[in-house]
Design a protein around this motif. Structure first.
Motif, mmCIF file in Angstrom:
data_model
loop_
_atom_site.group_PDB
_atom_site.id
_atom_site.type_symbol
_atom_site.label_atom_id
_atom_site.label_comp_id
_atom_site.label_asym_id
_atom_site.label_seq_id
_atom_site.Cartn_x
_atom_site.Cartn_y
_atom_site.Cartn_z
ATOM 1 N N ASN A 1 10.355 -14.279 -9.073
ATOM 2 C CA ASN A 1 10.177 -13.647 -10.377
ATOM 3 C C ASN A 1 10.812 -12.264 -10.429
ATOM 4 N N SER A 2 10.631 -11.463 -9.366
ATOM 5 C CA SER A 2 11.124 -10.087 -9.391
ATOM 6 C C SER A 2 12.638 -9.999 -9.204
ATOM 7 N N MET A 3 13.211 -10.885 -8.379
ATOM 8 C CA MET A 3 14.636 -10.785 -8.063
ATOM 9 C C MET A 3 15.518 -11.666 -8.943
ATOM 10 N N LEU A 4 14.911 -12.613 -9.658
ATOM 11 C CA LEU A 4 15.727 -13.490 -10.503
ATOM 12 C C LEU A 4 15.241 -13.532 -11.944
ATOM 13 N N HIS A 5 14.015 -14.049 -12.155
ATOM 14 C CA HIS A 5 13.570 -14.316 -13.523
ATOM 15 C C HIS A 5 13.538 -13.067 -14.389
ATOM 16 N N LYS A 6 13.056 -11.955 -13.861
ATOM 17 C CA LYS A 6 12.946 -10.743 -14.667
ATOM 18 C C LYS A 6 14.315 -10.130 -14.986
ATOM 19 N N LYS A 7 15.358 -10.593 -14.299
ATOM 20 C CA LYS A 7 16.702 -10.076 -14.547
ATOM 21 C C LYS A 7 17.524 -10.992 -15.450
ATOM 22 N N LEU A 8 16.954 -12.149 -15.806
ATOM 23 C CA LEU A 8 17.657 -13.086 -16.665
ATOM 24 C C LEU A 8 17.319 -12.831 -18.133
ATOM 25 N N PRO A 9 18.189 -13.236 -19.061
ATOM 26 C CA PRO A 9 17.837 -13.140 -20.484
ATOM 27 C C PRO A 9 16.580 -13.948 -20.772
ATOM 28 N N GLY A 10 15.596 -13.325 -21.380
ATOM 29 C CA GLY A 10 14.335 -13.995 -21.645
ATOM 30 C C GLY A 10 13.298 -13.786 -20.567
ATOM 31 N N GLY A 11 13.631 -12.991 -19.542
ATOM 32 C CA GLY A 11 12.659 -12.692 -18.498
ATOM 33 C C GLY A 11 11.490 -11.897 -19.055
ATOM 34 N N THR A 12 10.296 -12.190 -18.589
ATOM 35 C CA THR A 12 9.109 -11.541 -19.120
ATOM 36 C C THR A 12 8.492 -10.582 -18.110
ATOM 37 N N PHE A 13 7.637 -9.700 -18.591
ATOM 38 C CA PHE A 13 6.976 -8.679 -17.793
ATOM 39 C C PHE A 13 5.503 -8.647 -18.184
ATOM 40 N N PRO A 14 4.679 -7.892 -17.444
ATOM 41 C CA PRO A 14 3.275 -7.745 -17.849
ATOM 42 C C PRO A 14 3.166 -7.244 -19.286
ATOM 43 N N LEU A 15 2.106 -7.671 -19.973
ATOM 44 C CA LEU A 15 1.954 -7.398 -21.399
ATOM 45 C C LEU A 15 1.976 -5.910 -21.714
ATOM 46 N N GLN A 16 1.336 -5.081 -20.856
ATOM 47 C CA GLN A 16 1.307 -3.654 -21.150
ATOM 48 C C GLN A 16 2.707 -3.033 -21.100
ATOM 49 N N LYS A 17 3.564 -3.559 -20.218
ATOM 50 C CA LYS A 17 4.931 -3.045 -20.155
ATOM 51 C C LYS A 17 5.735 -3.498 -21.363
ATOM 52 N N LEU A 18 5.534 -4.729 -21.789
ATOM 53 C CA LEU A 18 6.246 -5.218 -22.972
ATOM 54 C C LEU A 18 5.894 -4.390 -24.201
ATOM 55 N N ARG A 19 4.604 -4.019 -24.322
ATOM 56 C CA ARG A 19 4.192 -3.191 -25.457
ATOM 57 C C ARG A 19 4.775 -1.783 -25.357
ATOM 58 N N ALA A 20 4.778 -1.227 -24.138
ATOM 59 C CA ALA A 20 5.301 0.126 -23.964
ATOM 60 C C ALA A 20 6.801 0.180 -24.231
ATOM 61 N N TRP A 21 7.511 -0.871 -23.852
ATOM 62 C CA TRP A 21 8.959 -0.897 -24.042
ATOM 63 C C TRP A 21 9.353 -1.478 -25.399
ATOM 64 N N ASP A 22 8.370 -1.948 -26.178
ATOM 65 C CA ASP A 22 8.635 -2.609 -27.460
ATOM 66 C C ASP A 22 9.647 -3.737 -27.261
ATOM 67 N N LEU A 23 9.350 -4.585 -26.276
ATOM 68 C CA LEU A 23 10.275 -5.641 -25.876
ATOM 69 C C LEU A 23 9.666 -7.008 -26.158
ATOM 70 N N ASN A 24 10.436 -7.868 -26.777
ATOM 71 C CA ASN A 24 10.024 -9.243 -27.028
ATOM 72 C C ASN A 24 11.009 -10.173 -26.325
ATOM 73 N N PRO A 25 10.675 -10.678 -25.130
ATOM 74 C CA PRO A 25 11.632 -11.500 -24.382
ATOM 75 C C PRO A 25 12.034 -12.781 -25.088
ATOM 76 N N GLN A 26 11.205 -13.254 -26.029
ATOM 77 C CA GLN A 26 11.555 -14.484 -26.740
ATOM 78 C C GLN A 26 12.834 -14.310 -27.547
ATOM 79 N N LYS A 27 13.097 -13.091 -28.016
ATOM 80 C CA LYS A 27 14.296 -12.838 -28.818
ATOM 81 C C LYS A 27 15.569 -12.940 -27.984
ATOM 82 N N PHE A 28 15.438 -12.711 -26.672
ATOM 83 C CA PHE A 28 16.621 -12.699 -25.812
ATOM 84 C C PHE A 28 16.773 -13.986 -25.004
ATOM 85 N N ALA A 29 15.878 -14.945 -25.206
ATOM 86 C CA ALA A 29 15.922 -16.196 -24.451
ATOM 87 C C ALA A 29 17.150 -17.015 -24.875
#
Length: 220
Positions: free
Chosen positions: A184-212
């Motif tokens: 997850n850390s070395m591959l999935h989180k670096k791919l388009p659509g990679g997800t992170f913990p919810l608190q980080k997504l809120r802090a970064w205003d990031l929606n990984p579904q848009k980049f999938a």
């Protein structure tokens, strides 16, 4: 006059006070043991296919489906079997099927068969096609798909022994749990659509579904 320490000095001093007792007072004894207590020796095997472990995890990546246009379909589940001695992945299943007897049995089927398509996909690593075989013993957790009589009966027919890990003790299967974290850390989180913990997504205003943009086949 006593000089006022800098904020960084004060922070380092507070961090130095962290120990098992202070951590337990704040988060509980169980969390303190996980952070400070040694887990002992892990799973060991003196030869390949002597001992393996199987587990599932939701992959940290969002997948789309290409029909007339990109359509978001969700996060897939990954089931895999890891050989304890060699740390090789004997078999894996990536699908939208939640952890079940289907994903477990399918993973065992793939683990017991050669993988000739790997020679085509990775021409520089032809040995990947020959990573397969029946393990003598498998370590599983206490998920519903592993504790049923159907699973136990099926493995008895295969001649595979079962070892159930202690309840609520993920460190017992650290071999496969560590692989999931690394993947997850070395591959999935670096791919388009990679997800992170919810608190980080809120802090970064990031929606990984848009980049999938990856399909299930491309992700596998």
């Amino acid at each position: 006059v006593v000089p006022v320490p800098s904020k960084e000095t004060f922070r380092k001093h507070l961090r130095s006070l962290e120990c098992s007792e202070t951590y337990a007072a704040r988060y509980g004894k169980k969390e303190a043991n996980k952070r400070f207590k040694a887990t002992g020796r892990g799973l060991e095997a003196h030869r390949p296919l002597l001992l393996a472990t199987i587990d599932h995890t939701p992959a940290d990546i969002h997948i789309v489906m290409e029909v007339d246009e990109w359509r978001y379909v969700g996060r897939p589940f990954l089931t895999l079997i890891v050989d304890v001695h060699s740390r090789c992945i004997l078999g894996w299943v990536l699908s939208f099927e939640p952890p079940s007897m289907y994903s477990v049995i399918e993973c065992f089927k793939r683990a017991n068969r050669p993988k000739p398509r790997m020679r085509t996909l990775f021409a520089d690593c032809p040995e990947l096609a020959d990573i397969y075989g029946k393990c003598d013993e498998i370590v599983v957790d206490n998920g519903l798909e592993f504790i049923g009589t159907s699973f136990e009966s099926g493995l008895v027919d295969l001649g595979v022994s079962i070892r159930w890990a202690p309840i609520k003790d993920p460190t017992y299967k650290a071999v496969v749990e560590r692989f999931f974290s690394t993947l997850n850390s070395m591959l999935h989180k670096k791919l388009p659509g990679g997800t992170f913990p919810l608190q980080k997504l809120r802090a970064w205003d990031l929606n990984p579904q848009k980049f999938a943009v990856l399909t299930l086949e491309q992700t596998e």
